[in-house]
Design an enzyme around this catalytic site. Structure first.
Site, PDB file in Angstrom:
ATOM      1  N   CYS A  32      -2.346  -6.387   3.484  1.00 53.46           N
ATOM      2  CA  CYS A  32      -1.469  -5.214   3.618  1.00 53.46           C
ATOM      3  C   CYS A  32      -1.481  -4.511   2.273  1.00 53.46           C
ATOM      4  CB  CYS A  32      -0.055  -5.669   3.989  1.00 53.46           C
ATOM      5  SG  CYS A  32       1.161  -4.347   3.940  1.00 53.46           S
ATOM      6  N   GLU A  85       8.705  -1.787  -2.054  1.00 49.66           N
ATOM      7  CA  GLU A  85       9.136  -0.404  -2.289  1.00 49.66           C
ATOM      8  C   GLU A  85      10.469  -0.351  -3.026  1.00 49.66           C
ATOM      9  OE1 GLU A  85       8.452   2.366   0.849  1.00 49.66           O
ATOM     10  OE2 GLU A  85       6.433   1.574   1.190  1.00 49.66           O
ATOM     11  N   HIS A 104       0.612  -3.234   0.367  1.00 56.83           N
ATOM     12  CA  HIS A 104       1.636  -3.528  -0.646  1.00 56.83           C
ATOM     13  C   HIS A 104       1.479  -4.898  -1.306  1.00 56.83           C
ATOM     14  CE1 HIS A 104       3.370  -0.219   1.565  1.00 56.83           C
ATOM     15  NE2 HIS A 104       4.448  -0.193   0.801  1.00 56.83           N
ATOM     16  N   CYS A 114      -5.026   1.861   4.689  1.00 56.63           N
ATOM     17  CA  CYS A 114      -3.989   1.122   5.404  1.00 56.63           C
ATOM     18  C   CYS A 114      -4.626  -0.007   6.212  1.00 56.63           C
ATOM     19  CB  CYS A 114      -3.276   2.101   6.333  1.00 56.63           C
ATOM     20  SG  CYS A 114      -1.987   1.369   7.315  1.00 56.63           S
TER      21      CYS A 114
HETATM   22  N1  DGL Z   1       0.068   0.457   4.817  1.00 62.65           N
HETATM   23  C1  DGL Z   1       0.496  -0.538   5.768  1.00 62.65           C
HETATM   24  C2  DGL Z   1      -0.591  -1.625   5.871  1.00 62.65           C
HETATM   25  O1  DGL Z   1      -1.387  -1.831   4.972  1.00 62.65           O
HETATM   26  C3  DGL Z   1       1.830  -1.153   5.392  1.00 62.65           C
HETATM   27  C4  DGL Z   1       2.992  -0.215   5.529  1.00 62.65           C
HETATM   28  C5  DGL Z   1       3.274   0.205   6.951  1.00 62.65           C
HETATM   29  O2  DGL Z   1       3.607  -0.643   7.804  1.00 62.65           O
HETATM   30  O3  DGL Z   1       3.155   1.396   7.218  1.00 62.65           O
HETATM   31  O4  DGL Z   1      -0.686  -2.274   6.867  1.00 62.65           O
END
Ligand code: DGL
Length: 277
Positions: free
Chosen positions: A190, A158, A192, A79
């Protein structure tokens, strides 16, 4: 079995707020095919991208305690938000190697930029932490880093709207200021965003280098395991489930997403109560 062999055969713990970190797991699967993975997605408590540093550190500590029960040999914070806000704190507390996605992405961006103008997109918490900027400027203080939070990207991905005109319109608006600044390098900061790569490429044009921290993290992990002497030299043992997945909620939704992006057929997802750790 010798301790050394056991160390090498232990899995890599990978965690994220939810499904997004599977983009990192996917790169580890592709680039380090001998390595086993234990993945945890904190689907009960996402999103992390709008939460405070204290909360993200608390969540990360709990997840690391859970991953340690699975005998992992190293941990990857997939993350971006948790890498930006919690890595510095939790790495001091650990006796196994841990890496996040920010440093590998920042290093490659610093090396890639020619005009020293780098853009970074991510969640609100990642951008407000300025961790990408700090890491890049520690490497080269002449580089200017422009950040832009893109909070609508996570739900759009998503939803599966990877090439939808609505997503393109939103991305065009998000990226406009960065492109007006003349950036020649853009970090997809990020989990995603690598799934939006072709749409983002369409908007930026070919002259902007897109940096995918997920890929760079898999390469950094490879170097780290070699350096520590804990890379798995052999094939994964047959019959021994190579990839295991745990979530804190909504296992079915996670499974569908996992099967849509991983080069691996995910059958079982285990739900755990992360608050117990
Ligand atoms: N996994 C989070 C990131 O890479 C994105 C999703 C979230 O905000 O939990 O920052």
């Amino acid at each position: 079995m010798s301790d050394k062999k056991r160390d090498c055969e232990a899995a890599i713990g990978v965690f994220d707020s939810g499904v997004g970190g599977l983009t990192v797991a996917r790169e580890i699967m592709r680039n380090l095919p001998n390595e086993r993975i234990v993945y945890f997605g904190d689907t009960a408590r996402l999103p992390y991208g709008s939460k405070s540093k204290e909360t993200i550190i608390r969540f990360s500590r709990q997840i690391i305690r859970f991953l340690r029960t699975q005998d992992v040999k190293a941990i990857v914070i997939a993350c971006n938000t948790a890498s930006a806000l919690a890595l510095e704190e939790v790495e001091k507390e650990l006796d196994i190697p841990i890496i996040g996605v920010v440093k590998p992405g920042a290093r490659v961006a610093a090396a890639a930029t020619v005009n020293n103008l780098v853009g970074v997109i991510g969640t609100e918490s990642t951008i407000h932490s300025h961790m990408y900027r700090q890491t890049i400027q520690a490497i080269n203080p002449d580089i200017t880093v422009f950040g832009r939070a893109c909070p609508l990207f996570v739900p759009l991905v998503e939803e599966g709207w990877l090439k939808d005109p609505v997503t393109e319109e939103i991305a065009t608006r998000y990226l406009k200021d960065l492109l007006d600044q003349g950036i020649d390098t853009l970090i997809l900061g990020c989990t995603h965003y690598p799934l939006l790569r072709s749409l983002i490429r369409k908007i930026t044009g070919e002259h902007v280098t897109l940096v995918n921290p997920a890929y760079e993290t898999a390469k950094a992990l490879e170097r780290l395991l070699e350096k520590k002497g804990i890379a798995n030299p052999g094939e994964k043992e047959p019959g021994n489930e190579p990839y295991r997945f745990f979530v804190s909620d909504a296992a079915d939704k996670f499974k569908n997403f996992a099967n849509s992006i991983l080069p691996y057929d995910v059958e079982t997802i285990q739900k755990i109560n992360i608050e117990e750790y």
